[in-house]
Scaffold this motif. Sequence first.
Motif, PDB file in Angstrom:
ATOM      1  N   GLU A 183       1.029  -1.116  -0.108  1.00 49.26           N
ATOM      2  CA  GLU A 183       0.009  -0.033  -0.015  1.00 49.26           C
ATOM      3  C   GLU A 183       0.776   1.364  -0.089  1.00 49.26           C
ATOM      4  O   GLU A 183       0.414   2.126  -0.709  1.00 49.26           O
ATOM      5  N   GLU A 187       1.128   4.083  -3.075  1.00 49.14           N
ATOM      6  CA  GLU A 187       0.684   5.607  -2.649  1.00 49.14           C
ATOM      7  C   GLU A 187       2.103   6.347  -3.052  1.00 49.14           C
ATOM      8  O   GLU A 187       1.912   7.450  -3.563  1.00 49.14           O
ATOM      9  N   ARG A 222      -4.244   9.916  -5.568  1.00 55.69           N
ATOM     10  CA  ARG A 222      -4.885   9.395  -4.100  1.00 55.69           C
ATOM     11  C   ARG A 222      -6.090  10.037  -3.881  1.00 55.69           C
ATOM     12  O   ARG A 222      -6.973   9.326  -3.368  1.00 55.69           O
ATOM     13  N   GLY A 223      -6.606  11.000  -4.463  1.00 54.28           N
ATOM     14  CA  GLY A 223      -8.118  11.575  -4.283  1.00 54.28           C
ATOM     15  C   GLY A 223      -8.943  10.388  -4.858  1.00 54.28           C
ATOM     16  O   GLY A 223     -10.066  10.106  -4.584  1.00 54.28           O
ATOM     17  N   GLU A 250      -9.220   7.347  -2.826  1.00 56.64           N
ATOM     18  CA  GLU A 250      -9.969   7.382  -1.661  1.00 56.64           C
ATOM     19  C   GLU A 250     -11.534   7.357  -2.232  1.00 56.64           C
ATOM     20  O   GLU A 250     -12.424   6.745  -1.583  1.00 56.64           O
ATOM     21  N   LEU A 251     -11.859   8.059  -3.183  1.00 52.58           N
ATOM     22  CA  LEU A 251     -13.187   8.181  -3.640  1.00 52.58           C
ATOM     23  C   LEU A 251     -13.530   6.885  -4.363  1.00 52.58           C
ATOM     24  O   LEU A 251     -15.040   6.430  -3.732  1.00 52.58           O
ATOM     25  N   HIS A 309     -12.801   4.017  -3.492  1.00 54.04           N
ATOM     26  CA  HIS A 309     -12.783   3.064  -2.490  1.00 54.04           C
ATOM     27  C   HIS A 309     -14.071   3.264  -1.836  1.00 54.04           C
ATOM     28  O   HIS A 309     -15.028   2.070  -1.565  1.00 54.04           O
ATOM     29  N   GLU A 310     -14.507   4.480  -1.507  1.00 49.35           N
ATOM     30  CA  GLU A 310     -15.814   4.549  -0.643  1.00 49.35           C
ATOM     31  C   GLU A 310     -17.056   4.033  -1.923  1.00 49.35           C
ATOM     32  O   GLU A 310     -18.005   3.436  -1.231  1.00 49.35           O
ATOM     33  N   ARG A 368      -9.402   0.287  -5.177  1.00 50.77           N
ATOM     34  CA  ARG A 368      -8.760   1.228  -4.444  1.00 50.77           C
ATOM     35  C   ARG A 368      -7.250   1.345  -4.926  1.00 50.77           C
ATOM     36  O   ARG A 368      -6.700   2.272  -5.343  1.00 50.77           O
ATOM     37  N   HIS A 425     -13.228  13.497  -9.750  1.00 52.99           N
ATOM     38  CA  HIS A 425     -12.236  14.130  -8.961  1.00 52.99           C
ATOM     39  C   HIS A 425     -11.425  15.349  -9.968  1.00 52.99           C
ATOM     40  O   HIS A 425     -11.116  16.336  -9.594  1.00 52.99           O
TER      41      HIS A 425
END
Length: 275
Positions: A58, A62, A80-81, A84-85, A87-88, A104, A195
């Motif tokens: 991970e 990153e 990264r943005g 994260e988006l 993933h959710e 992700r 994004h």
Amino acid sequence: AIAVARKRSGTQLDPELVQLFCNHAPDILHDIEAAGTWDAIISEEPALAERVSDEALERALEAVADFADLKSPWTIGHSRGVAELVHEAALDYGLPAAEVTLVRRAGLVHDIGHLGVPNSIWDKRGALTHIEHERVRMHPYLAERMLAHVPILASLGAIAVLHHERLDGSGYPRGLSGDAITPSGRLLAAADVYHALLQKRPHRPAHSEPDAARELRAMVAKGLMDGRAVDSVLRAAGHRVRRRREWSAGLTAREVEVLRHLACGLSNKEIASEL
């Protein structure tokens, strides 16, 4: 290669190593065209054969994401943005846990193909030429090929390559359409667009969150984006989105509509006309 090494000596490169390289360049470079660089590098450095934990992987991904975004000042923080988006959004969509992790990680590396396209294109303020457009269209493919060397990364590349595909077949690099684009690919595409719209680009200002949401919904209306994936991305981004009715066996509302017409005895041609 020698000229580039000397030019970067003392800035990007260690001067002592540059001199060592230049002294031995004929021996180092004589069979470079025939060498498989990946295997050659791994075999020459035993430490690279060490297997890493999930946590270390991970962190490495990153770092790769941050490095890719440094390609242009306009994309800082984008990877990264998106990760994260998406993933959710994948959790909201209901993907299995293993696929949530994969998408992700694919989000982190989806834009590493940017490294293969000149900054003169990414940072251009005016309209791109046809040739420049073609270079841009290659960057998802480049990302897939960069990740193809390692099996665990190849699975990320298979998702990352889909982030500019569109449901109607108008996307790139392969022009896939419909079910050829996986749910993970649909989610990643929606997260990437949302994004990116929030960030300023050389050719346009940044969008507000409501405007970005409207752009995504317009893409759904045009048949470019998957509505369920877009809903999940917008909910993940904090927008209020009503949940669509859930049908048995994971069927979509359109699939249920088709089945109703079939049950009434309509032919394929008649169903197409009704739809």
